[in-house]
Design an enzyme around this catalytic site. Structure first.
Site, PDB file in Angstrom:
ATOM      1  N   ASN A  57      49.345  34.022  50.871  1.00 59.00           N
ATOM      2  CA  ASN A  57      49.156  35.470  50.158  1.00 59.00           C
ATOM      3  C   ASN A  57      48.984  36.306  51.313  1.00 59.00           C
ATOM      4  O   ASN A  57      47.999  36.202  51.761  1.00 59.00           O
ATOM      5  CB  ASN A  57      48.078  35.312  49.294  1.00 59.00           C
ATOM      6  CG  ASN A  57      47.480  36.708  48.626  1.00 59.00           C
ATOM      7  OD1 ASN A  57      48.505  37.602  48.770  1.00 59.00           O
ATOM      8  ND2 ASN A  57      46.562  36.675  48.095  1.00 59.00           N
ATOM      9  N   LYS A 113      48.700  39.491  50.993  1.00 59.04           N
ATOM     10  CA  LYS A 113      47.800  40.645  50.863  1.00 59.04           C
ATOM     11  C   LYS A 113      48.597  41.977  51.354  1.00 59.04           C
ATOM     12  O   LYS A 113      49.582  41.945  51.327  1.00 59.04           O
ATOM     13  CB  LYS A 113      46.599  40.465  51.199  1.00 59.04           C
ATOM     14  CG  LYS A 113      45.846  39.092  50.907  1.00 59.04           C
ATOM     15  CD  LYS A 113      44.219  38.998  51.039  1.00 59.04           C
ATOM     16  CE  LYS A 113      43.794  37.519  50.883  1.00 59.04           C
ATOM     17  NZ  LYS A 113      42.515  37.636  50.469  1.00 59.04           N
ATOM     18  N   HIS A 169      45.152  37.787  40.858  1.00 62.68           N
ATOM     19  CA  HIS A 169      44.290  37.341  42.034  1.00 62.68           C
ATOM     20  C   HIS A 169      42.870  38.172  41.807  1.00 62.68           C
ATOM     21  O   HIS A 169      42.662  39.221  41.088  1.00 62.68           O
ATOM     22  CB  HIS A 169      44.678  38.074  43.322  1.00 62.68           C
ATOM     23  CG  HIS A 169      44.376  37.225  44.754  1.00 62.68           C
ATOM     24  ND1 HIS A 169      43.190  38.156  45.164  1.00 62.68           N
ATOM     25  CD2 HIS A 169      44.500  36.525  45.171  1.00 62.68           C
ATOM     26  CE1 HIS A 169      42.827  37.421  46.040  1.00 62.68           C
ATOM     27  NE2 HIS A 169      43.670  36.463  46.310  1.00 62.68           N
ATOM     28  N   GLU A 208      41.066  39.866  43.749  1.00 62.54           N
ATOM     29  CA  GLU A 208      41.075  41.284  44.486  1.00 62.54           C
ATOM     30  C   GLU A 208      41.636  42.340  43.403  1.00 62.54           C
ATOM     31  O   GLU A 208      41.131  43.334  43.293  1.00 62.54           O
ATOM     32  CB  GLU A 208      41.980  41.014  45.716  1.00 62.54           C
ATOM     33  CG  GLU A 208      41.038  40.523  46.831  1.00 62.54           C
ATOM     34  CD  GLU A 208      41.989  40.182  47.937  1.00 62.54           C
ATOM     35  OE1 GLU A 208      42.943  40.262  48.062  1.00 62.54           O
ATOM     36  OE2 GLU A 208      41.286  39.191  48.727  1.00 62.54           O
ATOM     37  N   GLU A 245      40.575  29.878  42.747  1.00 64.33           N
ATOM     38  CA  GLU A 245      40.047  30.490  43.913  1.00 64.33           C
ATOM     39  C   GLU A 245      38.726  30.864  43.707  1.00 64.33           C
ATOM     40  O   GLU A 245      38.563  32.036  43.029  1.00 64.33           O
ATOM     41  CB  GLU A 245      41.000  31.706  44.441  1.00 64.33           C
ATOM     42  CG  GLU A 245      42.328  31.175  44.336  1.00 64.33           C
ATOM     43  CD  GLU A 245      43.067  32.406  45.725  1.00 64.33           C
ATOM     44  OE1 GLU A 245      43.397  31.923  46.704  1.00 64.33           O
ATOM     45  OE2 GLU A 245      43.029  33.409  45.191  1.00 64.33           O
ATOM     46  N   GLY A 259      38.352  34.787  51.869  1.00 68.22           N
ATOM     47  CA  GLY A 259      38.139  35.416  53.101  1.00 68.22           C
ATOM     48  C   GLY A 259      36.924  35.739  53.792  1.00 68.22           C
ATOM     49  O   GLY A 259      36.698  36.283  54.530  1.00 68.22           O
ATOM     50  N   SER A 275      39.563  30.313  51.847  1.00 70.18           N
ATOM     51  CA  SER A 275      39.338  29.839  53.398  1.00 70.18           C
ATOM     52  C   SER A 275      40.047  28.273  53.667  1.00 70.18           C
ATOM     53  O   SER A 275      39.614  27.657  54.483  1.00 70.18           O
ATOM     54  CB  SER A 275      38.003  29.989  53.549  1.00 70.18           C
ATOM     55  OG  SER A 275      37.624  31.231  53.583  1.00 70.18           O
TER      56      SER A 275
HETATM   57  C1  PEP Z   1      43.509  34.499  48.959  1.00 70.47           C
HETATM   58  O1  PEP Z   1      43.851  35.571  49.297  1.00 70.47           O
HETATM   59  O2  PEP Z   1      44.113  34.040  47.807  1.00 70.47           O
HETATM   60  C2  PEP Z   1      42.667  33.622  49.746  1.00 70.47           C
HETATM   61  C3  PEP Z   1      42.406  32.486  49.400  1.00 70.47           C
HETATM   62  O3  PEP Z   1      42.492  34.108  51.005  1.00 70.47           O
HETATM   63  P1  PEP Z   1      41.882  33.392  52.249  1.00 70.47           P
HETATM   64  O4  PEP Z   1      42.691  32.143  52.572  1.00 70.47           O
HETATM   65  O5  PEP Z   1      41.770  34.435  53.462  1.00 70.47           O
HETATM   66  O6  PEP Z   1      40.305  32.732  51.820  1.00 70.47           O
END
Ligand code: PEP
Length: 249
Positions: free
Chosen positions: A10, A12, A95, A97, A167, A173, A213
């Protein structure tokens, strides 16, 4: 039948179109895999150049969002048909976000899921709890509510083709990964929820990713869990490490 792993980046709101093409060239050999599906979910403006850049490789392209209406006066939005026509195969829906910053709720997300499927796209449907919810002990209640609401009127055959990404918001992040046990427990909980809503065959077919992460150091242990069918990867998908995550074994 064993589920095929799916490892999706992803990106972003990162990568200009020219940076995106450069990254595809850098990752091309590193992300080769016979065992896993590899997807780059990229910003809308990068879709056309990235589809071109990954032609002839094992990489498929995903979008990070879409709108549920067919067409018309929705300034700034992108339709499922537009994504499909541009060569997109997957679309991230819900997501955290987008749920948080753009106030997308489950009623809206259900419409997006159904429209994506109708257009022939595969949704990567995201769910996950906040740290407060985890500490209150309501993680699974919350996620079951998300899954049940987002899949209203979606059939078993459609769910079999779906990708669900678990998630935990507190792990996105932040560099904090859920423990392998926490990730497996929730992914299994999601599969059990699908079995209750549909049947065992549907639950056995749906692919469930972990995201939060994921990096080159923790991917192998996470992806070895029986109910974790790969990962949705943010930060680490923008660098060479993504190749190590894809080839985690
Ligand atoms: C994400 O954006 O879905 C995500 C899991 O980000 P990260 O791997 O940076 O935690």
């Amino acid at each position: 039948m064993a589920r095929r792993k799916i490892i999706a980046g992803n990106w972003k709101m990162n990568m200009t179109p020219s940076e995106a093409v450069k990254l595809c060239a850098e990752l091309k050999d590193l992300v080769k895999s016979d065992e896993a599906d590899v997807v780059y979910c990229v910003p809308a403006i990068d879709i056309v150049p990235v589809v071109e850049a990954v032609k002839g490789t094992n990489v498929e392209v995903g979008a990070e969002n879409m709108y549920f209406e067919e067409k018309g006066a929705y300034t700034g939005e992108i339709s499922a048909a537009m994504l499909k026509d541009a060569g997109v195969k997957y679309v991230i829906i819900g997501h955290s976000e987008r749920r948080d910053y753009f106030k997308e709720d489950d009623v809206l997300l259900n419409k997006k899921v159904k429209k994506a499927i109708e257009a022939g796209l595969t949704p990567i449907l995201c769910c996950g709890e906040s740290l407060e919810q985890r500490e209150m002990g309501v993680t699974m209640d919350w996620i079951r509510l998300q899954i049940k609401s987002d899949l209203v009127d979606v059939t078993a055959d459609q769910v079999k083709e779906l990708v669900i990404a678990y998630e935990p918001i507190w792990a996105i992040g932040t560099g904090k990964t859920a423990t392998t046990e926490q990730a497996q427990e929730v992914c299994k909980g999601i599969r059990d929820c699908i079995a209750e809503m549909y049947d065992d065959a549907t639950a056995a077919a749906v692919r469930i990713q972990y995201g939060g992460s994921v990096n080159a150091g923790n991917a192998a242990e996470l992806f070895a869990q029986p109910d974790i069918d790969g990962g949705l990867v943010g930060g680490a998908s923008l660098k060479a490490d993504f190749g190590k995550i894809v080839n985690y074994k």
